[in-house]
Scaffold this motif. Structure first.
Motif, short mmCIF file in Angstrom:
data_model
loop_
_atom_site.label_atom_id
_atom_site.label_comp_id
_atom_site.label_asym_id
_atom_site.label_seq_id
_atom_site.Cartn_x
_atom_site.Cartn_y
_atom_site.Cartn_z
N GLU A 195 -16.54 -7.97 -4.32
CA GLU A 195 -15.39 -8.48 -3.57
C GLU A 195 -14.46 -9.33 -4.44
O GLU A 195 -13.29 -9.45 -4.16
N ARG A 196 -15.04 -9.95 -5.47
CA ARG A 196 -14.25 -10.83 -6.35
C ARG A 196 -14.01 -10.25 -7.73
O ARG A 196 -13.33 -10.86 -8.55
N ALA A 197 -14.63 -9.10 -8.04
CA ALA A 197 -14.66 -8.62 -9.43
C ALA A 197 -13.29 -8.14 -9.90
O ALA A 197 -12.57 -7.46 -9.18
N THR A 198 -12.93 -8.49 -11.13
CA THR A 198 -11.72 -7.99 -11.77
C THR A 198 -12.05 -6.71 -12.55
O THR A 198 -13.23 -6.43 -12.80
N PRO A 199 -11.02 -5.96 -12.97
CA PRO A 199 -11.31 -4.81 -13.83
C PRO A 199 -12.14 -5.21 -15.06
O PRO A 199 -13.05 -4.49 -15.47
N GLY A 200 -11.85 -6.38 -15.62
CA GLY A 200 -12.62 -6.85 -16.77
C GLY A 200 -14.09 -7.08 -16.44
O GLY A 200 -14.96 -6.83 -17.27
N ASP A 201 -14.35 -7.57 -15.23
CA ASP A 201 -15.75 -7.77 -14.81
C ASP A 201 -16.48 -6.43 -14.77
O ASP A 201 -17.62 -6.31 -15.24
N TYR A 202 -15.84 -5.42 -14.20
CA TYR A 202 -16.46 -4.08 -14.19
C TYR A 202 -16.64 -3.58 -15.62
O TYR A 202 -17.69 -3.04 -15.97
N GLY A 203 -15.60 -3.77 -16.44
CA GLY A 203 -15.65 -3.27 -17.81
C GLY A 203 -16.78 -3.90 -18.63
O GLY A 203 -17.25 -3.29 -19.59
N SER A 204 -17.22 -5.08 -18.23
CA SER A 204 -18.29 -5.75 -18.99
C SER A 204 -19.60 -4.96 -18.93
O SER A 204 -20.51 -5.22 -19.72
N PHE A 205 -19.71 -4.01 -18.01
CA PHE A 205 -20.91 -3.18 -17.94
C PHE A 205 -20.82 -1.96 -18.88
O PHE A 205 -21.83 -1.29 -19.09
#
Lengths: 293, 293
Positions: A195-205
């Protein structure tokens, strides 16, 4: 008469870099600052000036010397004329300022003034071809309805398939275990995080997906095969538009490159230089046009 | 002694339905109201009461008669104990109230008290199996990181691939033309729309995908083939858990059914009844347990 100097700025959603060169191309200084996507308005312009002054400092220039500097700003978020005009309307200490998109600056840095194409595969995804002086974009529509092939999408797919694994709908591989561990093996925590994740947060995976795929992880493989198809689709289109090669930009591109089929892999090239140098070329071209006019 | 009556409520993110039956199962009345996902707290409970009073009205009951009514509320958003407890803590006019999820009510409606499974394929996507009295969920993690196979995802993929078509990366089929027309053939408008779009907004594109796929549209076909794989993955898991069949719930399921391979298609069955009747069964079961205790 004092020699003109040229400043190039590469500004995006996370940081800004500035570089100062003299008319002969010698590098005099560099500087960095925070985010300067033009949609951030005043704060974007403030970060641009901050990066430029840091570069001028490193070059040993004082504020008065900035009147010798012709600046090119390659900024994210300047596709629309009104966003460019906002930046151009701000008071500045330079001899001249031109503004264009970060993608155009990246193209100029990668290809010089020649016809060519760039493809950005980083957290996001966007391509640009310049053919006979005409610009054609490919992708770049953001993570809601586009950005297939990006680090963001690779990371999102890793979470998606790891939840399948948790629920018995896919093999519970080491990648799945690593991803699920980041959510304490609780899909409800992943929902809350998303709900709070940015594209960068997803990209960290994404790095974990590449690492596990190197060991033939059964969950990681199809994610990268899909990403390779998505990257290939854009490369194919850029070639079809007339680009002789495609310059690779963004941190994910070198990682996905070996996954492409040879006829596409072989047309991908390293950029000649970066977007800050592209922005310097923007400033030089504008300066030359004014001298001729 | 006055005969007990039983009210069942099916409440979700868009509307609430209530149904009243007597102990012999005769339907006495029905009512409807607005959204009652338990996360909406006070307003959810107010809509539940509104739907129940409408059903009681239709049955010719007055407020005092509600003390004969044993109610079962099957409400979205009650997975967590604290959300159920909030609903149970509200003052009400009924003889008794039990609360559970809308998915559990849908299972009871579809399968009665027998082991079985439901799969919801509508705007969203979620499965539930009940085996030896134990509940196992499959999916249901929302549109950010799950909900593959849903109407929402079919709609999102239609937009995604139509933009590919617009940019020359996929065939510009009649489906692509229809989708792009809704954004005046301007991807920037789609980006702006997506910033505000709900899962239901995306899902509104799904009927067009089915219509065009029926005419073998080259863009629509792979979207539904992918959705069929996503639905199949969940059906396979529900069978593996021990469910003999899978009851089809949600508006998209009957549409995607013909796209499934025969061994999966053949285990999909119509639900015996709906979630409102499942909620009545919840109320009856609770009533019977109290009588026995």
């Amino acid at each position: 008469m004092r020699q003109p100097l040229f400043m190039g700025v590469d500004g995006g959603a996370t940081r800004t870099r500035a570089r100062l060169r003299d008319a002969q191309g010698r590098q005099l200084g560099e500087g960095a600052a925070g985010a300067s996507n033009a949609r951030f308005k005043d704060s974007a312009f403030a970060e641009v000036l901050k990066a430029c002054r840091a570069a001028a400092d490193e070059a040993g220039l004082d504020e008065g010397d900035l009147s010798r500097v012709h600046a090119g700003f390659g900024l994210a978020g300047t596709q629309q004329a009104w966003d460019r005009d906002f930046i151009l309307a701000q008071p500045h200490p330079f001899a001249s300022v031109v503004v264009d998109t970060d993608a155009y600056a990246a193209y100029l840095g990668a290809c010089g003034d020649r016809d060519g194409a760039i493809l950005i595969v980083g957290t996001g995804f966007a391509g640009l071809a310049v053919i006979n002086g005409e610009r054609i974009t490919v992708g770049g529509w953001g993570d809601d309805i586009a950005d297939e092939g990006s680090g963001m999408m690779i990371g999102r797919n890793a979470i998606r398939r790891s939840i399948w694994a948790m629920e018995g709908m896919a093999p519970l591989t080491p990648l799945a275990e690593a991803v699920l561990a980041r959510f304490d093996n609780d899909a409800a925590k992943a929902v809350e995080w998303a709900e709070r994740a940015t594209p960068g947060d997803y990209g960290s995976f994404a790095p974990a997906v590449f690492e596990h795929a190197a060991r033939r992880d059964a969950l990681a493989m199809p994610i990268l095969e899909e990403a390779a198809r998505d990257v290939t689709r854009a490369i194919a289109r850029l070639l079809e538009l007339g680009a002789p090669t495609v310059a690779m930009i963004g941190g994910v591109f070198p990682e996905i490159l070996p996954w492409l089929a040879p006829p596409y892999r072989d047309v991908c090239v390293a950029p000649e230089s970066d977007a800050a140098d592209g922005a310097i070329l923007m400033a030089k071209n504008a300066f030359a046009e004014r001298k001729l006019a």
